[in-house]
Motif scaffolding. Sequence first.
Motif, PDB file in Angstrom:
ATOM      1  N   ILE A  49      88.919  -0.967  50.442  1.00  0.00           N
ATOM      2  CA  ILE A  49      87.859  -1.064  49.460  1.00  0.00           C
ATOM      3  C   ILE A  49      87.341  -2.498  49.463  1.00  0.00           C
ATOM      4  O   ILE A  49      88.124  -3.451  49.553  1.00  0.00           O
ATOM      5  CB  ILE A  49      88.359  -0.633  48.060  1.00  0.00           C
ATOM      6  CG1 ILE A  49      87.219  -0.568  47.049  1.00  0.00           C
ATOM      7  CG2 ILE A  49      89.497  -1.525  47.562  1.00  0.00           C
ATOM      8  CD1 ILE A  49      87.605   0.139  45.753  1.00  0.00           C
ATOM      9  N   SER A  50      86.039  -2.638  49.367  1.00  0.00           N
ATOM     10  CA  SER A  50      85.443  -3.966  49.376  1.00  0.00           C
ATOM     11  C   SER A  50      85.725  -4.684  48.068  1.00  0.00           C
ATOM     12  O   SER A  50      86.154  -4.084  47.071  1.00  0.00           O
ATOM     13  CB  SER A  50      83.933  -3.858  49.608  1.00  0.00           C
ATOM     14  OG  SER A  50      83.331  -3.111  48.557  1.00  0.00           O
ATOM     15  N   TRP A  51      85.448  -5.999  48.036  1.00  0.00           N
ATOM     16  CA  TRP A  51      85.764  -6.802  46.863  1.00  0.00           C
ATOM     17  C   TRP A  51      85.074  -6.282  45.611  1.00  0.00           C
ATOM     18  O   TRP A  51      85.615  -6.348  44.514  1.00  0.00           O
ATOM     19  CB  TRP A  51      85.392  -8.265  47.108  1.00  0.00           C
ATOM     20  CG  TRP A  51      83.926  -8.488  47.343  1.00  0.00           C
ATOM     21  CD1 TRP A  51      83.268  -8.453  48.538  1.00  0.00           C
ATOM     22  CD2 TRP A  51      82.930  -8.758  46.355  1.00  0.00           C
ATOM     23  NE1 TRP A  51      81.937  -8.683  48.350  1.00  0.00           N
ATOM     24  CE2 TRP A  51      81.699  -8.888  47.024  1.00  0.00           C
ATOM     25  CE3 TRP A  51      82.959  -8.913  44.962  1.00  0.00           C
ATOM     26  CZ2 TRP A  51      80.515  -9.155  46.363  1.00  0.00           C
ATOM     27  CZ3 TRP A  51      81.784  -9.181  44.289  1.00  0.00           C
ATOM     28  CH2 TRP A  51      80.580  -9.297  44.998  1.00  0.00           C
ATOM     29  N   SER A  52      83.868  -5.725  45.788  1.00  0.00           N
ATOM     30  CA  SER A  52      83.105  -5.244  44.638  1.00  0.00           C
ATOM     31  C   SER A  52      83.454  -3.811  44.260  1.00  0.00           C
ATOM     32  O   SER A  52      83.089  -3.346  43.180  1.00  0.00           O
ATOM     33  CB  SER A  52      81.615  -5.322  44.946  1.00  0.00           C
ATOM     34  OG  SER A  52      81.294  -4.413  45.993  1.00  0.00           O
ATOM     35  N   GLY A  53      84.127  -3.131  45.175  1.00  0.00           N
ATOM     36  CA  GLY A  53      84.407  -1.716  44.957  1.00  0.00           C
ATOM     37  C   GLY A  53      83.289  -0.801  45.418  1.00  0.00           C
ATOM     38  O   GLY A  53      83.397   0.421  45.318  1.00  0.00           O
ATOM     39  N   ASN A  55      82.105  -0.359  48.468  1.00  0.00           N
ATOM     40  CA  ASN A  55      82.299   0.243  49.789  1.00  0.00           C
ATOM     41  C   ASN A  55      83.755   0.614  49.995  1.00  0.00           C
ATOM     42  O   ASN A  55      84.651  -0.178  49.687  1.00  0.00           O
ATOM     43  CB  ASN A  55      81.858  -0.732  50.882  1.00  0.00           C
ATOM     44  CG  ASN A  55      80.378  -1.044  50.796  1.00  0.00           C
ATOM     45  OD1 ASN A  55      79.534  -0.225  51.132  1.00  0.00           O
ATOM     46  ND2 ASN A  55      80.056  -2.238  50.318  1.00  0.00           N
ATOM     47  N   VAL A  56      83.965   1.803  50.488  1.00  0.00           N
ATOM     48  CA  VAL A  56      85.317   2.273  50.789  1.00  0.00           C
ATOM     49  C   VAL A  56      85.318   2.925  52.168  1.00  0.00           C
ATOM     50  O   VAL A  56      84.275   3.346  52.687  1.00  0.00           O
ATOM     51  CB  VAL A  56      85.832   3.280  49.741  1.00  0.00           C
ATOM     52  CG1 VAL A  56      85.962   2.627  48.376  1.00  0.00           C
ATOM     53  CG2 VAL A  56      84.932   4.502  49.674  1.00  0.00           C
ATOM     54  N   LYS A  57      86.503   3.010  52.732  1.00  0.00           N
ATOM     55  CA  LYS A  57      86.677   3.643  54.041  1.00  0.00           C
ATOM     56  C   LYS A  57      88.052   4.285  54.069  1.00  0.00           C
ATOM     57  O   LYS A  57      89.011   3.733  53.511  1.00  0.00           O
ATOM     58  CB  LYS A  57      86.556   2.599  55.150  1.00  0.00           C
ATOM     59  CG  LYS A  57      86.731   3.126  56.555  1.00  0.00           C
ATOM     60  CD  LYS A  57      86.622   1.986  57.562  1.00  0.00           C
ATOM     61  CE  LYS A  57      86.893   2.443  58.972  1.00  0.00           C
ATOM     62  NZ  LYS A  57      86.823   1.301  59.935  1.00  0.00           N
ATOM     63  N   TYR A  58      88.148   5.449  54.720  1.00  0.00           N
ATOM     64  CA  TYR A  58      89.411   6.171  54.796  1.00  0.00           C
ATOM     65  C   TYR A  58      89.731   6.567  56.231  1.00  0.00           C
ATOM     66  O   TYR A  58      88.827   6.834  57.035  1.00  0.00           O
ATOM     67  CB  TYR A  58      89.357   7.441  53.947  1.00  0.00           C
ATOM     68  CG  TYR A  58      89.152   7.200  52.473  1.00  0.00           C
ATOM     69  CD1 TYR A  58      87.888   7.237  51.908  1.00  0.00           C
ATOM     70  CD2 TYR A  58      90.243   6.924  51.649  1.00  0.00           C
ATOM     71  CE1 TYR A  58      87.698   7.012  50.560  1.00  0.00           C
ATOM     72  CE2 TYR A  58      90.070   6.693  50.293  1.00  0.00           C
ATOM     73  CZ  TYR A  58      88.795   6.738  49.753  1.00  0.00           C
ATOM     74  OH  TYR A  58      88.622   6.504  48.422  1.00  0.00           O
ATOM     75  N   ALA A  59      91.000   6.670  56.505  1.00  0.00           N
ATOM     76  CA  ALA A  59      91.428   7.280  57.752  1.00  0.00           C
ATOM     77  C   ALA A  59      91.093   8.767  57.697  1.00  0.00           C
ATOM     78  O   ALA A  59      91.129   9.384  56.613  1.00  0.00           O
ATOM     79  CB  ALA A  59      92.924   7.086  57.950  1.00  0.00           C
ATOM     80  N   ALA A  67      92.248   8.645  47.340  1.00  0.00           N
ATOM     81  CA  ALA A  67      91.135   7.871  46.792  1.00  0.00           C
ATOM     82  C   ALA A  67      91.621   6.472  46.457  1.00  0.00           C
ATOM     83  O   ALA A  67      92.628   6.304  45.743  1.00  0.00           O
ATOM     84  CB  ALA A  67      90.567   8.543  45.556  1.00  0.00           C
ATOM     85  N   ILE A  68      90.908   5.470  46.951  1.00  0.00           N
ATOM     86  CA  ILE A  68      91.231   4.081  46.658  1.00  0.00           C
ATOM     87  C   ILE A  68      90.284   3.576  45.577  1.00  0.00           C
ATOM     88  O   ILE A  68      89.098   3.924  45.556  1.00  0.00           O
ATOM     89  CB  ILE A  68      91.151   3.212  47.928  1.00  0.00           C
ATOM     90  CG1 ILE A  68      91.704   1.815  47.661  1.00  0.00           C
ATOM     91  CG2 ILE A  68      89.736   3.179  48.496  1.00  0.00           C
ATOM     92  CD1 ILE A  68      91.873   0.975  48.943  1.00  0.00           C
ATOM     93  N   SER A  69      90.816   2.778  44.685  1.00  0.00           N
ATOM     94  CA  SER A  69      89.999   2.196  43.630  1.00  0.00           C
ATOM     95  C   SER A  69      90.605   0.849  43.248  1.00  0.00           C
ATOM     96  O   SER A  69      91.711   0.518  43.665  1.00  0.00           O
ATOM     97  CB  SER A  69      89.928   3.115  42.411  1.00  0.00           C
ATOM     98  OG  SER A  69      91.219   3.325  41.859  1.00  0.00           O
ATOM     99  N   ARG A  70      89.862   0.100  42.452  1.00  0.00           N
ATOM    100  CA  ARG A  70      90.359  -1.209  42.035  1.00  0.00           C
ATOM    101  C   ARG A  70      89.877  -1.525  40.628  1.00  0.00           C
ATOM    102  O   ARG A  70      88.835  -1.045  40.183  1.00  0.00           O
ATOM    103  CB  ARG A  70      89.928  -2.292  43.011  1.00  0.00           C
ATOM    104  CG  ARG A  70      88.431  -2.554  43.062  1.00  0.00           C
ATOM    105  CD  ARG A  70      88.097  -3.502  44.224  1.00  0.00           C
ATOM    106  NE  ARG A  70      88.718  -4.816  44.063  1.00  0.00           N
ATOM    107  CZ  ARG A  70      88.933  -5.665  45.049  1.00  0.00           C
ATOM    108  NH1 ARG A  70      88.596  -5.329  46.295  1.00  0.00           N
ATOM    109  NH2 ARG A  70      89.469  -6.852  44.826  1.00  0.00           N
ATOM    110  N   ILE A 102      80.639  -6.274  55.356  1.00  0.00           N
ATOM    111  CA  ILE A 102      80.563  -5.246  54.312  1.00  0.00           C
ATOM    112  C   ILE A 102      81.957  -4.704  54.019  1.00  0.00           C
ATOM    113  O   ILE A 102      82.332  -4.486  52.865  1.00  0.00           O
ATOM    114  CB  ILE A 102      79.604  -4.127  54.751  1.00  0.00           C
ATOM    115  CG1 ILE A 102      78.178  -4.661  54.846  1.00  0.00           C
ATOM    116  CG2 ILE A 102      79.687  -2.956  53.769  1.00  0.00           C
ATOM    117  CD1 ILE A 102      77.174  -3.667  55.373  1.00  0.00           C
ATOM    118  N   LEU A 103      82.726  -4.483  55.066  1.00  0.00           N
ATOM    119  CA  LEU A 103      84.132  -4.121  54.940  1.00  0.00           C
ATOM    120  C   LEU A 103      84.923  -4.955  55.934  1.00  0.00           C
ATOM    121  O   LEU A 103      84.524  -5.098  57.080  1.00  0.00           O
ATOM    122  CB  LEU A 103      84.367  -2.637  55.225  1.00  0.00           C
ATOM    123  CG  LEU A 103      84.019  -1.653  54.109  1.00  0.00           C
ATOM    124  CD1 LEU A 103      84.122  -0.215  54.614  1.00  0.00           C
ATOM    125  CD2 LEU A 103      84.929  -1.849  52.902  1.00  0.00           C
TER     126      LEU A 103
END
Length: 122
Positions: A49-53, A55-59, A67-70, A102-103
């Motif tokens: 997950i990017s610093w801002s949240g 952008n995310v990416k998954y395998a 689901a990733i979150s921050r 971006i990521l």
Amino acid sequence: QLVESGGGLVQAGGSLRLSCGTSARNFGWLDMGWFRQTPGKEREFVAQISWSGSNVKYADSVKGRFAISRDNAKNTVYLQMNTLKPDDTAVYYCASCRSSAILCPTQDFDSWGQGTQVTVSS
């Protein structure tokens, strides 16, 4: 220092939520990622997950299930894992990266936690 928690033993089909906290003052500027490793295998990317949240990416193996979150106010990143499978059994590591992309490229994650064990029984 990154500290993971939330691992454990769960039956197939169940859920777990991993957390990773840090006292780093610049947490809000760091990309965060989750990786996992099983004995005899290389560590593999799970999610980031990017610093801002924004952008995310998954395998591919976890898309639609994890689901990733921050929460930057709490200096914490989470990994919600649903519909767990025995193949998800591994030690899960939290990692951080500072990048202008971006990521963050997965090979650029350079700070790691100690890992938390996730075991999924069939």
